[in-house]
Design a protein around this motif. Structure first.
Motif, PDB file in Angstrom:
ATOM      1  N   ASN A 253       1.828  22.011  22.798  1.00 17.99           N
ATOM      2  CA  ASN A 253       1.781  21.461  24.153  1.00 17.99           C
ATOM      3  C   ASN A 253       2.487  22.387  25.146  1.00 17.99           C
ATOM      4  N   PRO A 254       1.758  22.930  26.147  1.00 18.33           N
ATOM      5  CA  PRO A 254       2.378  23.872  27.094  1.00 18.33           C
ATOM      6  C   PRO A 254       3.428  23.232  28.003  1.00 18.33           C
ATOM      7  N   PHE A 255       3.482  21.907  28.059  1.00 19.10           N
ATOM      8  CA  PHE A 255       4.456  21.209  28.901  1.00 19.10           C
ATOM      9  C   PHE A 255       5.649  20.686  28.096  1.00 19.10           C
ATOM     10  N   ASP A 256       5.655  20.972  26.817  1.00 21.56           N
ATOM     11  CA  ASP A 256       6.745  20.509  25.950  1.00 21.56           C
ATOM     12  C   ASP A 256       7.578  21.719  25.530  1.00 21.56           C
ATOM     13  N   ASN A 257       8.754  21.865  26.145  1.00 23.00           N
ATOM     14  CA  ASN A 257       9.601  23.037  25.891  1.00 23.00           C
ATOM     15  C   ASN A 257      10.597  22.838  24.749  1.00 23.00           C
ATOM     16  N   ARG A 258      10.488  21.735  24.049  1.00 19.95           N
ATOM     17  CA  ARG A 258      11.381  21.510  22.920  1.00 19.95           C
ATOM     18  C   ARG A 258      11.062  22.474  21.778  1.00 19.95           C
ATOM     19  N   SER A 259      12.034  22.716  20.941  1.00 13.44           N
ATOM     20  CA  SER A 259      11.827  23.620  19.800  1.00 13.44           C
ATOM     21  C   SER A 259      10.878  22.973  18.789  1.00 13.44           C
ATOM     22  N   GLU A 261      11.417  22.538  15.691  1.00 17.34           N
ATOM     23  CA  GLU A 261      12.178  21.622  14.842  1.00 17.34           C
ATOM     24  C   GLU A 261      12.306  20.240  15.491  1.00 17.34           C
ATOM     25  N   GLU A 262      12.581  20.248  16.815  1.00 15.06           N
ATOM     26  CA  GLU A 262      12.691  18.975  17.537  1.00 15.06           C
ATOM     27  C   GLU A 262      11.359  18.235  17.546  1.00 15.06           C
ATOM     28  N   VAL A 266      10.684  14.548  16.194  1.00 14.94           N
ATOM     29  CA  VAL A 266      10.251  13.488  17.120  1.00 14.94           C
ATOM     30  C   VAL A 266       8.905  12.917  16.714  1.00 14.94           C
ATOM     31  N   TYR A 267       7.971  13.816  16.344  1.00 18.96           N
ATOM     32  CA  TYR A 267       6.620  13.375  15.994  1.00 18.96           C
ATOM     33  C   TYR A 267       6.490  12.964  14.523  1.00 18.96           C
ATOM     34  N   LYS A 268       7.621  13.047  13.806  1.00 19.66           N
ATOM     35  CA  LYS A 268       7.665  12.630  12.400  1.00 19.66           C
ATOM     36  C   LYS A 268       6.646  13.393  11.554  1.00 19.66           C
ATOM     37  N   LEU A 269       6.689  14.722  11.708  1.00 23.24           N
ATOM     38  CA  LEU A 269       5.811  15.599  10.922  1.00 23.24           C
ATOM     39  C   LEU A 269       6.654  16.311   9.871  1.00 23.24           C
ATOM     40  N   LYS A 270       5.997  16.732   8.809  1.00 27.29           N
ATOM     41  CA  LYS A 270       6.707  17.442   7.746  1.00 27.29           C
ATOM     42  C   LYS A 270       6.879  18.890   8.129  1.00 27.29           C
ATOM     43  N   SER A 271       8.096  19.330   8.131  1.00 22.33           N
ATOM     44  CA  SER A 271       8.388  20.736   8.433  1.00 22.33           C
ATOM     45  C   SER A 271       8.216  21.569   7.166  1.00 22.33           C
ATOM     46  N   LYS A 272       7.587  22.743   7.315  1.00 20.54           N
ATOM     47  CA  LYS A 272       7.384  23.632   6.170  1.00 20.54           C
ATOM     48  C   LYS A 272       8.710  24.090   5.589  1.00 20.54           C
ATOM     49  N   ASN A 273       9.681  24.327   6.471  1.00 23.18           N
ATOM     50  CA  ASN A 273      10.986  24.788   6.017  1.00 23.18           C
ATOM     51  C   ASN A 273      11.664  23.739   5.130  1.00 23.18           C
TER      52      ASN A 273
END
Length: 277
Positions: A253-259, A261-262, A266-273
């Motif tokens: 999202n070009p309007f979402d400047n969060r990292s 990781e954030e 927030v979106y409750k997705l699985k991080s690869k790390n």
């Protein structure tokens, strides 16, 4: 460039008129041939009674034939054709935003002093439904899309547009996208902006420092508005039809400047790390 597009449009209109004349001529020839064959049938068999029976039987079958071919079969084929075109359109839009759309939107948003008014509302998530998109679309209708040109990285925007010049031209001339006026208008506005930067801004600004930045601001405003509206429509369609692609675009999202990781949290997705640790 636009003269070439205009000439192509005129040539296509001429081809359409020629095609219409050929269709009418073909119809006249076929009707005349049918009339001749019925006349030949009568001359050979001298049986007007049966000739008329065959004639009216064939005419009576025409409405049923039209119903099945024009209404049933044709509608089925049209639905398949529309679905195929929509799929192609989504692919082209996806390439557009990943290749240059998201990058340019981010540059414009950085120099939009009122961007918070829409960016906070444009954090599109998996939970969004029609009502949330409707609210965002209503907000965008009233939004000003004012970019402060003096803070914009003009050279970066110009380089992105210039590097993707051929891709933008392919969008403008793509017959599938011509039916989607808003997306074609967006591509045309970007190509015009690219020309404005290359042919006028850099020459006048560096040669005499006399370029009218207000004119550039107006061109950017048009592109900015069309791109944001196009992006929202694209996200809305992905949410309804292509959930996997939607998740990818939601993260970018070009309007979402969060990292990242954030966003994952927030979106409750699985991080690869996290998965690998």
């Amino acid at each position: 460039m636009f003269l070439n597009l205009y000439l192509k449009g005129k040539n296509s209109m001429k081809k359409m008129k020629k095609h219409t004349r050929e269709t009418v001529l073909t119809g006249i020839v076929l009707i005349a041939l049918s009339a001749f064959l019925y006349f030949l049938h009568y001359e050979v068999f001298h049986d007007l009674h049966h000739t008329l029976i065959f004639l009216f039987e064939d005419i009576a079958f025409i409405p049923i034939d039209v119903f099945f071919t024009a209404l049933v079969i044709e509608k089925f084929l049209d639905k398949r054709d529309i679905a195929h075109k929509l799929e192609k359109l989504i692919i082209i839009k996806g390439v557009f935003f990943s290749e240059l759309g998201d990058k340019i939107l981010k540059e414009f948003a950085k120099c939009d002093k009122n961007v918070k008014l829409i960016s906070d509302e444009a954090h599109i998530s998996k939970e969004w439904g029609k009502e949330e998109f409707r609210k965002l679309e209503k907000l965008l209708k009233e939004y000003d899309f004012e970019v402060e040109v003096e803070n914009l990285d003009i050279e970066k925007v110009s380089k992105i547009l210039n590097d993707k010049k051929d891709f933008i031209i392919s969008i403008i001339t793509n017959p599938t996208l011509m039916e989607h006026e808003s997306f074609s208008d967006m591509a045309i506005s970007l190509f015009h902006l690219r020309d404005e930067l290359q042919d006028r801004y850099f020459k006048m600004e560096y040669e005499c420092g006399c370029y009218d930045r207000q004119h550039l601001a107006k061109d950017i405003k048009v592109s900015y508005r069309l791109m944001v509206n196009g992006w929202v429509m694209y996200m809305k369609h992905l949410k309804e039809e292509y959930p996997q692609l939607f998740v990818k675009e939601m993260i970018n999202n070009p309007f979402d400047n969060r990292s990242f990781e954030e966003k994952f949290e927030v979106y409750k997705l699985k991080s690869k790390n996290k998965k690998n640790s």
